[in-house]
Design a protein around this motif. Structure first.
Motif, PDB file in Angstrom:
ATOM      1  N   SER A 288       0.812  -1.223   0.000  1.00  0.00           N
ATOM      2  CA  SER A 288       0.000   0.000   0.000  1.00  0.00           C
ATOM      3  C   SER A 288       0.841   1.268   0.000  1.00  0.00           C
ATOM      4  CB  SER A 288      -0.935   0.000   1.220  1.00  0.00           C
ATOM      5  OG  SER A 288      -0.183  -0.095   2.426  1.00  0.00           O
ATOM      6  N   ASP A 289       2.109   1.161   0.400  1.00  0.00           N
ATOM      7  CA  ASP A 289       3.019   2.312   0.374  1.00  0.00           C
ATOM      8  C   ASP A 289       3.825   2.370  -0.924  1.00  0.00           C
ATOM      9  OD1 ASP A 289       2.309   3.208   2.943  1.00  0.00           O
ATOM     10  OD2 ASP A 289       3.674   1.753   3.863  1.00  0.00           O
ATOM     11  N   ARG A 290       3.455   1.521  -1.880  1.00  0.00           N
ATOM     12  CA  ARG A 290       4.121   1.412  -3.192  1.00  0.00           C
ATOM     13  C   ARG A 290       5.505   0.797  -3.103  1.00  0.00           C
ATOM     14  NH1 ARG A 290       4.018   6.880  -6.421  1.00  0.00           N
ATOM     15  NH2 ARG A 290       5.060   7.601  -4.535  1.00  0.00           N
ATOM     16  N   ARG A 291       5.865   0.223  -1.951  1.00  0.00           N
ATOM     17  CA  ARG A 291       7.159  -0.440  -1.797  1.00  0.00           C
ATOM     18  C   ARG A 291       7.095  -1.817  -2.459  1.00  0.00           C
ATOM     19  NH1 ARG A 291       9.839   1.463   3.009  1.00  0.00           N
ATOM     20  NH2 ARG A 291      11.370  -0.233   2.772  1.00  0.00           N
ATOM     21  N   ILE A 292       8.154  -2.152  -3.187  1.00  0.00           N
ATOM     22  CA  ILE A 292       8.225  -3.443  -3.871  1.00  0.00           C
ATOM     23  C   ILE A 292       8.731  -4.503  -2.899  1.00  0.00           C
ATOM     24  CG2 ILE A 292       9.288  -4.727  -5.768  1.00  0.00           C
ATOM     25  CD1 ILE A 292       9.567  -2.039  -7.241  1.00  0.00           C
ATOM     26  N   ARG A 293       8.002  -5.617  -2.852  1.00  0.00           N
ATOM     27  CA  ARG A 293       8.381  -6.760  -2.017  1.00  0.00           C
ATOM     28  C   ARG A 293       8.664  -7.951  -2.926  1.00  0.00           C
ATOM     29  NH1 ARG A 293       6.734  -6.409   3.478  1.00  0.00           N
ATOM     30  NH2 ARG A 293       5.769  -4.390   3.972  1.00  0.00           N
ATOM     31  N   CYS A 294       9.751  -8.664  -2.650  1.00  0.00           N
ATOM     32  CA  CYS A 294      10.166  -9.770  -3.513  1.00  0.00           C
ATOM     33  C   CYS A 294      10.203 -11.079  -2.744  1.00  0.00           C
ATOM     34  CB  CYS A 294      11.545  -9.480  -4.101  1.00  0.00           C
ATOM     35  SG  CYS A 294      11.596  -8.013  -5.168  1.00  0.00           S
ATOM     36  N   GLN A 295       9.909 -12.150  -3.458  1.00  0.00           N
ATOM     37  CA  GLN A 295       9.951 -13.492  -2.897  1.00  0.00           C
ATOM     38  C   GLN A 295      10.639 -14.420  -3.900  1.00  0.00           C
ATOM     39  OE1 GLN A 295       6.563 -12.317  -3.690  1.00  0.00           O
ATOM     40  NE2 GLN A 295       6.681 -10.921  -1.936  1.00  0.00           N
ATOM     41  N   GLY A 296      11.063 -15.592  -3.421  1.00  0.00           N
ATOM     42  CA  GLY A 296      11.631 -16.586  -4.327  1.00  0.00           C
ATOM     43  C   GLY A 296      13.027 -17.035  -3.933  1.00  0.00           C
ATOM     44  N   ASP A 297      13.568 -17.981  -4.689  1.00  0.00           N
ATOM     45  CA  ASP A 297      14.863 -18.586  -4.363  1.00  0.00           C
ATOM     46  C   ASP A 297      16.047 -17.669  -4.628  1.00  0.00           C
ATOM     47  OD1 ASP A 297      13.548 -20.883  -3.630  1.00  0.00           O
ATOM     48  OD2 ASP A 297      13.873 -21.902  -5.551  1.00  0.00           O
ATOM     49  N   THR A 298      15.824 -16.532  -5.301  1.00  0.00           N
ATOM     50  CA  THR A 298      16.948 -15.651  -5.636  1.00  0.00           C
ATOM     51  C   THR A 298      17.339 -14.719  -4.495  1.00  0.00           C
ATOM     52  OG1 THR A 298      15.504 -13.904  -6.507  1.00  0.00           O
ATOM     53  CG2 THR A 298      16.204 -15.633  -8.052  1.00  0.00           C
ATOM     54  N   LEU A 299      16.535 -14.662  -3.435  1.00  0.00           N
ATOM     55  CA  LEU A 299      16.787 -13.691  -2.368  1.00  0.00           C
ATOM     56  C   LEU A 299      18.080 -13.992  -1.619  1.00  0.00           C
ATOM     57  CD1 LEU A 299      13.271 -13.239  -0.715  1.00  0.00           C
ATOM     58  CD2 LEU A 299      14.243 -12.039  -2.682  1.00  0.00           C
ATOM     59  N   MET A 300      18.663 -12.937  -1.063  1.00  0.00           N
ATOM     60  CA  MET A 300      19.852 -13.085  -0.220  1.00  0.00           C
ATOM     61  C   MET A 300      19.516 -13.909   1.013  1.00  0.00           C
ATOM     62  SD  MET A 300      20.262  -9.498   1.866  1.00  0.00           S
ATOM     63  CE  MET A 300      19.022  -8.946   3.078  1.00  0.00           C
ATOM     64  N   SER A 301      20.568 -14.425   1.656  1.00  0.00           N
ATOM     65  CA  SER A 301      20.399 -15.130   2.931  1.00  0.00           C
ATOM     66  C   SER A 301      20.395 -14.155   4.098  1.00  0.00           C
ATOM     67  CB  SER A 301      21.524 -16.149   3.112  1.00  0.00           C
ATOM     68  OG  SER A 301      21.515 -17.101   2.070  1.00  0.00           O
ATOM     69  N   GLY A 302      20.842 -12.922   3.865  1.00  0.00           N
ATOM     70  CA  GLY A 302      20.881 -11.904   4.914  1.00  0.00           C
ATOM     71  C   GLY A 302      22.142 -11.081   4.797  1.00  0.00           C
ATOM     72  N   THR A 315      11.719 -11.001   5.996  1.00  0.00           N
ATOM     73  CA  THR A 315      10.835 -11.676   6.944  1.00  0.00           C
ATOM     74  C   THR A 315      10.052 -12.765   6.238  1.00  0.00           C
ATOM     75  OG1 THR A 315      10.556  -9.576   8.147  1.00  0.00           O
ATOM     76  CG2 THR A 315       9.018 -11.359   8.669  1.00  0.00           C
ATOM     77  N   ASP A 316      10.112 -13.983   6.785  1.00  0.00           N
ATOM     78  CA  ASP A 316       9.338 -15.107   6.252  1.00  0.00           C
ATOM     79  C   ASP A 316       9.493 -15.265   4.743  1.00  0.00           C
ATOM     80  OD1 ASP A 316       8.365 -15.666   8.815  1.00  0.00           O
ATOM     81  OD2 ASP A 316       6.685 -14.288   8.583  1.00  0.00           O
ATOM     82  N   GLY A 317      10.726 -15.171   4.273  1.00  0.00           N
ATOM     83  CA  GLY A 317      10.984 -15.381   2.855  1.00  0.00           C
ATOM     84  C   GLY A 317      10.555 -14.250   1.946  1.00  0.00           C
ATOM     85  N   GLU A 318      10.306 -13.074   2.508  1.00  0.00           N
ATOM     86  CA  GLU A 318       9.925 -11.903   1.711  1.00  0.00           C
ATOM     87  C   GLU A 318      10.864 -10.759   2.021  1.00  0.00           C
ATOM     88  OE1 GLU A 318       5.727 -10.298   0.552  1.00  0.00           O
ATOM     89  OE2 GLU A 318       6.258  -9.357   2.459  1.00  0.00           O
ATOM     90  N   LEU A 319      11.365 -10.102   0.964  1.00  0.00           N
ATOM     91  CA  LEU A 319      12.306  -9.008   1.148  1.00  0.00           C
ATOM     92  C   LEU A 319      11.646  -7.684   0.775  1.00  0.00           C
ATOM     93  CD1 LEU A 319      16.043  -9.067   0.560  1.00  0.00           C
ATOM     94  CD2 LEU A 319      14.789  -7.110  -0.327  1.00  0.00           C
ATOM     95  N   LEU A 320      11.654  -6.759   1.720  1.00  0.00           N
ATOM     96  CA  LEU A 320      11.108  -5.419   1.500  1.00  0.00           C
ATOM     97  C   LEU A 320      12.204  -4.532   0.938  1.00  0.00           C
ATOM     98  CD1 LEU A 320       8.862  -3.271   1.884  1.00  0.00           C
ATOM     99  CD2 LEU A 320       9.767  -2.900   4.194  1.00  0.00           C
ATOM    100  N   THR A 321      12.003  -4.039  -0.284  1.00  0.00           N
ATOM    101  CA  THR A 321      13.009  -3.197  -0.919  1.00  0.00           C
ATOM    102  C   THR A 321      12.725  -1.724  -0.631  1.00  0.00           C
ATOM    103  OG1 THR A 321      11.885  -2.751  -3.024  1.00  0.00           O
ATOM    104  CG2 THR A 321      13.002  -4.887  -2.801  1.00  0.00           C
ATOM    105  N   ALA A 322      13.652  -0.866  -1.001  1.00  0.00           N
ATOM    106  CA  ALA A 322      13.446   0.583  -0.912  1.00  0.00           C
ATOM    107  C   ALA A 322      12.897   1.142  -2.216  1.00  0.00           C
ATOM    108  CB  ALA A 322      14.747   1.285  -0.553  1.00  0.00           C
ATOM    109  N   ASP A 323      12.643   0.258  -3.195  1.00  0.00           N
ATOM    110  CA  ASP A 323      12.155   0.692  -4.501  1.00  0.00           C
ATOM    111  C   ASP A 323      10.645   0.878  -4.484  1.00  0.00           C
ATOM    112  OD1 ASP A 323      14.682   0.555  -5.869  1.00  0.00           O
ATOM    113  OD2 ASP A 323      14.504  -1.631  -5.742  1.00  0.00           O
ATOM    114  N   LEU A 324      10.188   1.906  -5.190  1.00  0.00           N
ATOM    115  CA  LEU A 324       8.765   2.168  -5.337  1.00  0.00           C
ATOM    116  C   LEU A 324       8.312   1.704  -6.714  1.00  0.00           C
ATOM    117  CD1 LEU A 324       8.692   5.818  -3.909  1.00  0.00           C
ATOM    118  CD2 LEU A 324       8.270   3.687  -2.675  1.00  0.00           C
TER     119      LEU A 324
END
Length: 436
Positions: A288-302, A315-324
């Motif tokens: 709702s804030d236009r922030r892009i959230r990504c999921q999948g096997d390509t994500l970093m481990s941390g 969090t829980d396999g979802e990465l919150l980006t700073a991209d709108l």
């Protein structure tokens, strides 16, 4: 296949005499590459489980070292080629105290445009997912020669090594884009199909100084991929005219997310800011804030050694980006700037990329960057730094009129300055942080 090195071993059997790595001075076949990697890995047995920090370079030796670290069960930490000794030692010390997950293959340090550089942990699983995403979405093939011009310690170029190896294709390594003749000599390499990854600034350079020469490779260039920074629509359209039969991809990726989505803008629409639909091993949503959230096997481990920072975005396999962004009716993602780049002027928020895109549409502007500036009366205002094309001078009033026809009044900069160049990070992004 559990690692990219498994593909490398396979290629040594199936494509022993196929050129794996080509430079202006040397050629190494897959059989030779695997022999060198295996021999190097045997000397690294004592490093198993440890982080190996080393300088990047555009050489076959870099890739031999990189693959050997993985094969030895260690973690590769490639840095810029000119990193100071003190910084290299500092990172070695920091990582020696980090408990890295067992599946981590790399720690890649971001360029730090919005803060202190962070060590992103990338797993073997993520490497294979990124590789397969690129093979399937960009149609990498065994008979392809892929030209890498940028630093291989960053995800933009390092990630292209993976699909080339997965397909048993050929890598051609160049020392950057300062020598355009060297770039075209790479395209002259005897092959049926060539492809490359270029940041928008490099594309702009080719279009400005050698558009006619680029066009002569229209039949040979299978595809060009761009990313890392926004590409102007004027450049997109010119590239489409010069290379009408080439696939021209604008890809959404980052060190943290991996390779997420791509869009072939040579489709008659040429949507500016569009990065297409999700690749097979990735997904995205926009909140709702236009922030892009990504999921999948390509994500970093941390982030290495920083659990709190990791928890703030992953969090829980979802990465919150700073991209709108926004998603259109066809499921394509459109980028709308970054939340951490937003400039607050007079209580109104401005995405600097929107101002820059509008200015670039003027045609005689080569590059520009919108930054915040302090005004003694009204406080924070917008300032536009402009690099003009050869033979042109900045005319502030003319540019202001141009922008007023395309933007709301509060988005039109108050200050303008012609500069010789826009400062950039090592991997070609505008270095916004250095102007703050």
């Amino acid at each position: 296949m559990k690692t990219i090195e498994d593909f490398l071993c396979r290629n040594a059997r199936l494509y022993a005499d196929q050129p794996a790595i080509v430079t202006p001075c040397d050629t190494i076949t897959y059989a030779e590459l695997w022999q060198q990697v295996s021999a190097k890995a045997r000397t690294m047995a004592a490093l198993r489980g440890r982080a190996v920090v080393f300088r990047g370079s555009q050489t076959a030796d870099f890739l031999v070292h990189y693959f050997a670290i993985h094969l030895a069960g260690a973690v590769a930490v490639p840095l810029e080629h000119d990193v100071p000794d003190s910084r290299l030692t500092e990172l070695e010390t920091e990582l020696s105290h980090c408990m890295l997950p067992a599946d981590v293959a790399d720690v890649l340090y971001t360029t730090g445009t919005t803060g202190r550089s962070k060590g992103v942990m990338v797993s073997h699983r993520a490497i294979l997912a990124n590789s397969d995403n690129l093979v399937k979405a960009l149609n990498f093939s065994h008979d392809l020669v892929f030209v890498i011009c940028g630093p291989m310690n960053h995800i933009g170029c390092l990630s292209k090594v993976y699909p080339v190896v997965q397909c048993g294709a050929t890598l051609y390594l160049l020392e950057g884009m300062k020598d355009l003749n060297a770039f075209y000599q790479a395209l002259d390499y005897p092959c049926a199909k060539a492809a490359t990854f270029l940041v928008p600034a490099s594309i702009r350079m080719l279009l400005t100084f050698s558009a006619d020469r680029l066009q002569t490779y229209a039949a040979k260039l299978d595809f060009i991929e761009t990313g890392a920074a926004p590409i102007a629509q004027t450049d997109m359209r010119q590239l489409c005219r010069l290379l009408p039969h080439s696939r021209l991809y604008n890809t959404y990726a980052s060190t943290e997310t991996g390779i997420i989505a791509t869009y072939n803008f040579n489709d008659s629409h040429c949507f500016e800011g569009c990065v297409g639909t999700a690749m097979p091993h990735a997904r995205f949503t926009v909140d709702s804030d236009r922030r892009i959230r990504c999921q999948g096997d390509t994500l970093m481990s941390g982030y290495a050694g920083n659990e709190a920072l990791t928890a703030s975005v992953l969090t829980d396999g979802e990465l919150l980006t700073a991209d709108l962004g926004r998603v259109d009716a066809e499921g394509r993602l459109h980028l709308m700037g970054r939340s951490d780049d937003i400039i607050n002027t007079g209580g109104l928020k401005v995405a600097p990329e929107e101002v820059e895109k509008a200015a670039l549409a003027m045609g005689n502007i080569a590059e520009c960057l919108c930054v915040a500036a302090n005004h003694p009366v009204v406080g924070t205002v917008l300032r536009l730094l402009v690099v003009m094309r050869p033979g042109h001078e900045l005319k502030a009033r003319e540019l202001t009129r141009h922008l007023r026809e395309r933007l709301e009044a509060y988005k039109v900069p108050m200050l303008y300055e012609q500069v010789e160049a826009i400062r950039k990070t090592f991997n070609g992004k505008p270095d916004r942080k250095s102007y703050r």
